[in-house]
Motif scaffolding. Structure first.
Motif, short mmCIF file in Angstrom:
data_model
loop_
_atom_site.label_atom_id
_atom_site.label_comp_id
_atom_site.label_asym_id
_atom_site.label_seq_id
_atom_site.Cartn_x
_atom_site.Cartn_y
_atom_site.Cartn_z
N SER A 178 25.94 49.49 106.16
CA SER A 178 24.89 48.96 107.01
C SER A 178 25.03 47.44 107.19
O SER A 178 24.83 46.92 108.29
N VAL A 221 20.23 47.25 101.14
CA VAL A 221 21.13 47.43 102.29
C VAL A 221 22.51 47.85 101.78
O VAL A 221 23.11 47.17 100.94
N SER A 222 23.00 48.97 102.31
CA SER A 222 24.32 49.45 101.89
C SER A 222 25.42 48.57 102.47
O SER A 222 25.20 47.81 103.42
N LEU A 258 27.80 46.81 109.63
CA LEU A 258 27.36 47.12 110.99
C LEU A 258 26.50 45.99 111.56
O LEU A 258 26.69 45.57 112.70
N GLN A 259 25.56 45.49 110.78
CA GLN A 259 24.70 44.40 111.24
C GLN A 259 25.50 43.14 111.54
O GLN A 259 25.27 42.47 112.55
#
Length: 74
Positions: free
Chosen positions: A27, A23-24, A30-31
């Motif tokens: 990302s 997972v970047s 954002l989550q």
């Protein structure tokens, strides 16, 4: 994103999440923003491990409804 546990304190409840190595950072942000916006969580602690795994603690203030008071509709 996997949810491992929820810990309830007097005034706060904590939730531990684990983000896998692939997972970047964008990302992950954002989550976590989605969790904050729609579930009322805020970031408490983040640990990045050498294999790329992130362990995240979220927290939110306990409400009277979450405390399970009688007569309160959740």
């Amino acid at each position: 994103m996997t949810s491992n546990e929820v810990v309830v304190d007097e005034d706060w409840e904590y939730r531990r999440l684990q983000l896998p190595p692939g997972v970047s950072r964008l990302s992950a942000a954002l989550q976590l923003s989605i969790q904050a916006e729609f579930a009322g969580w805020e970031l408490s602690n983040v640990r990045l491990y050498s294999d790329g795994t992130r362990r995240v603690w979220l927290r939110r203030k306990r409400t009277l409804a979450a405390a399970g008071l009688p007569g309160v509709i959740v």
